[in-house]
Design a protein around this motif. Structure first.
Motif, mmCIF file in Angstrom:
data_model
loop_
_atom_site.group_PDB
_atom_site.id
_atom_site.type_symbol
_atom_site.label_atom_id
_atom_site.label_comp_id
_atom_site.label_asym_id
_atom_site.label_seq_id
_atom_site.Cartn_x
_atom_site.Cartn_y
_atom_site.Cartn_z
ATOM 1 N N PHE A 1 0.834 -1.189 0.000
ATOM 2 C CA PHE A 1 0.000 0.000 0.000
ATOM 3 C C PHE A 1 0.875 1.247 0.000
ATOM 4 O O PHE A 1 2.023 1.222 0.453
ATOM 5 N N SER A 2 0.326 2.305 -0.523
ATOM 6 C CA SER A 2 1.006 3.604 -0.502
ATOM 7 C C SER A 2 0.053 4.634 0.070
ATOM 8 O O SER A 2 -1.166 4.509 -0.054
ATOM 9 N N ILE A 3 0.614 5.648 0.714
ATOM 10 C CA ILE A 3 -0.191 6.687 1.342
ATOM 11 C C ILE A 3 -0.478 7.792 0.334
ATOM 12 O O ILE A 3 0.436 8.408 -0.206
ATOM 13 N N GLU A 4 -1.758 8.015 0.082
ATOM 14 C CA GLU A 4 -2.152 9.079 -0.840
ATOM 15 C C GLU A 4 -2.326 10.406 -0.126
ATOM 16 O O GLU A 4 -2.070 11.461 -0.692
ATOM 17 N N GLN A 5 -2.790 10.359 1.111
ATOM 18 C CA GLN A 5 -2.986 11.604 1.865
ATOM 19 C C GLN A 5 -2.880 11.305 3.353
ATOM 20 O O GLN A 5 -3.335 10.269 3.829
ATOM 21 N N ALA A 6 -2.251 12.216 4.075
ATOM 22 C CA ALA A 6 -2.132 12.103 5.527
ATOM 23 C C ALA A 6 -2.512 13.441 6.144
ATOM 24 O O ALA A 6 -2.051 14.495 5.706
ATOM 25 N N GLU A 7 -3.378 13.413 7.130
ATOM 26 C CA GLU A 7 -3.822 14.622 7.811
ATOM 27 C C GLU A 7 -3.741 14.412 9.321
ATOM 28 O O GLU A 7 -3.886 13.297 9.818
ATOM 29 N N LYS A 8 -3.526 15.503 10.036
ATOM 30 C CA LYS A 8 -3.448 15.453 11.495
ATOM 31 C C LYS A 8 -4.163 16.656 12.071
ATOM 32 O O LYS A 8 -4.087 17.763 11.536
ATOM 33 N N SER A 9 -4.865 16.429 13.178
ATOM 34 C CA SER A 9 -5.519 17.527 13.891
ATOM 35 C C SER A 9 -5.276 17.343 15.383
ATOM 36 O O SER A 9 -5.431 16.241 15.918
ATOM 37 N N THR A 10 -4.871 18.409 16.059
ATOM 38 C CA THR A 10 -4.617 18.348 17.501
ATOM 39 C C THR A 10 -5.940 18.504 18.235
ATOM 40 O O THR A 10 -6.432 19.614 18.430
ATOM 41 N N THR A 11 -6.521 17.388 18.641
ATOM 42 C CA THR A 11 -7.853 17.397 19.257
ATOM 43 C C THR A 11 -7.805 17.426 20.790
ATOM 44 O O THR A 11 -8.806 17.719 21.434
ATOM 45 N N ARG A 12 -6.674 17.050 21.383
ATOM 46 C CA ARG A 12 -6.435 17.174 22.833
ATOM 47 C C ARG A 12 -7.537 16.500 23.671
ATOM 48 O O ARG A 12 -7.997 17.053 24.659
ATOM 49 N N LEU A 13 -7.907 15.302 23.299
ATOM 50 C CA LEU A 13 -8.907 14.572 24.093
ATOM 51 C C LEU A 13 -8.377 14.219 25.477
ATOM 52 O O LEU A 13 -9.145 13.986 26.410
#
Length: 543
Positions: free
Chosen positions: A50-62
């Protein structure tokens, strides 16, 4: 559902459009203590890669939970909910066929964690799986293994999260030890760091606390290292990558990618000493560190430094792959798209169930007979006794193998004890929801049908899960009714069905063998079968 994660299908009208028959797209979402991550992967079904097409991150601080109750805060849940909405929409825009989603320690430990996941399911139509600590460790192992050749050497994998730290001893064939400790960067920052920079006395206390917390995990992996073996330490997670980036900035020609980059213990110590003396504002000015990471990197760095000292290793290797890639690998395993070095992991469900069979001293031969009869009934009664899509078959097998595990506690009410033992046992490869269903199927294979007041029934939060448990438990009830003697007497079942009749013919092991006990046992289930399914049960013995 998947081995360790739930899956959320894209809404109607957004079916995947694949570039070729060899390509499938899948998304993975990792709901962590500090951040929530999304990966969109393109899976080559021919090559098993597999290859990564898109990577996203959000700091949600749960992990910033209520200090008194330990609950997720309304603000944290809102951040998490909105992030998941964006990630879901982004994944669907990539025409993914499935979204696999897992939540870890922050949600796992919060009293209102399951309520939060229910709100996500109700509002966004996403089933989020709550993975256990050992299961989180297994997924991390799969993720690291997908991007790193272990060769013939064992590897120690260290993942420092916001709420927990996973330490795994593994080789290219299997994980030898999976550990998860409730010590993480966000947790330490929240509970112990009042002044920043940290005073020397507080730093000494933190290091002692980290060492005490991690001692059981370190001892466990040390015991599994064979004489003469020198493991490789692999560090993953945001903390490790940030520290690795700081270490690499000292190089004349810093690497373009940190995956595979090696950091010596001496260099790590220098970076940690530098970070500990800086203010949060000074740390924010460091290019590899964002605002949120600047607040929590010192506790995370101390975990990394202390663990390295406890393990007695002089160098670590960075891995960019971890749990979220592990979710992709796990999905590929479940869909038969991986073999070779992952083939052993593809049997994780079977192996973990057999481990529990042996642990609880279940008579394995009898359990296997019951499981065989249960699966025969499943295969022969589709459309009459169940409307299952195939997911229940593995759950039925697991429940059949473990249904009698409570007998050594109390024979008369063993089904209740079996539920407790299964529920609180370790079933790697099963999602939290699947784990609950296996336990409940075993619980309801005898005596009364499910009642709303039962804890085991209340734990099944969705209507589909309750339906699946009811159907599978009824099949297990019939299969277990045949298990009346220590030695086998029923060779097989012949099943005939009409729209409202289930006709079972018992085929004896030997010609003219008396099966009146088994016939009576099955016939005693007829009233429950009729009440639960509206089906009339008829039993006979082959002459």
């Amino acid at each position: 559902m998947l081995d360790a994660v739930s899956e959320s299908k894209a809404p109607a009208g957004s079916q995947p459009t694949r570039s070729s028959a060899q390509t499938r797209r899948v998304a993975a979402i990792d709901i962590g203590t500090n951040s929530t991550h999304l990966l969109v992967a393109s899976v080559d079904t021919t090559l098993g890669t597999f290859s990564i097409e898109q990577a996203e991150k959000s700091t949600t601080r749960l992990g910033e939970r209520d200090p008194d109750s330990g609950e997720l805060t309304p603000a944290g849940m809102q951040r998490g909910y909105e992030t998941l909405r964006r990630f879901r929409d982004l994944a669907i825009s990539h025409d993914v066929e499935q979204i696999v989603t897992a939540a870890t320690s922050a949600v796992r430990e919060a009293p209102n964690g399951r309520e939060f996941l229910q709100s996500i399911q109700d509002g966004l139509g996403m089933d989020v799986d709550l993975v256990s600590g050992p299961e989180e460790a297994r997924l991390i192992y799969l993720g690291v293994l997908s991007g790193m050749s272990f060769g013939d050497r064992p590897h120690l994998l260290l993942d420092i999260g916001g709420g927990s730290t996973e330490l795994i001893l593994a080789d290219g064939r299997d994980a030898r030890a999976l550990t998860s400790t409730r010590v993480g960067a966000v947790r330490l920052q929240r509970d112990f760091v009042k002044d920043d920079p940290i005073p020397p006395q507080r730093r000494s206390f933190l290091q002692a606390f980290i060492q005490g917390s991690l001692e059981p995990a370190v001892d466990k992996v040390h015991r599994r290292i064979k004489p003469g073996e020198i493991p490789v330490l692999v560090a993953t997670s945001g903390t490790a990558m940030a520290i690795g980036a700081l270490a690499a900035s000292e190089d004349d020609r810093p690497p373009l990618k940190l995956h595979g980059y090696r950091v010596s213990r001496q260099r790590l110590d220098r970076v940690v000493e530098k970070l500990v003396t800086m203010t949060p504002e000074q740390r924010r000015d460091l290019s590899p560190i964002n605002d949120r990471r600047a607040e929590i990197i010192v506790p995370g760095a101390l975990i990394l430094q202390t663990t390295m000292q406890m393990l007695g290793v002089d160098e670590l290797v960075l891995s960019e792959r971890a749990l979220r890639e592990g979710l992709i690998v796990d999905w590929m395993l479940r869909h038969g798209l991986l073999e070779d070095r992952f083939s052993f992991q593809s049997s994780i469900r079977q192996r973990t169930v057999i481990h529990q069979v042996q642990r609880f001293a279940v008579n394995q031969r009898r359990a296997e007979r019951v499981a065989t009869h249960a699966l025969s009934l499943y295969d022969a009664t589709e459309g009459l006794m169940h409307q299952d899509d195939g997911q229940g078959r593995e759950l039925l097998w697991a429940a059949a193998m473990l249904h009698a595990c409570g007998q050594h506690i109390n024979l008369s009410a063993y089904h209740k004890h079996s539920w407790y033992l299964i529920r609180h046992g370790e079933l790697l490869g099963y999602s939290e929801a699947e784990h609950l269903m296996v336990a409940a199927i075993a619980r309801y294979h005898r005596r009364s049908l499910p009642k709303k007041r039962h804890e085991s029934w209340q734990a099944l939060v969705t209507r589909d899960n309750r339906r699946r448990v009811s159907e599978m438990a009824l099949l297990l009830r019939l299969a277990a009714a045949l298990d009346r003697r220590p030695e086998p007497v029923v060779a097989s079942l012949r099943v005939n069905t009409t729209p409202d009749v289930l006709d079972l013919v018992l085929v004896p092991e030997r010609l003219n063998q008396n099966l009146s006990l088994e016939q009576w046992s099955l016939e005693s289930c007829a009233e429950v079968v009729r009440e639960a399914s509206g089906v009339k049960l008829r039993v006979s013995v082959q002459g």
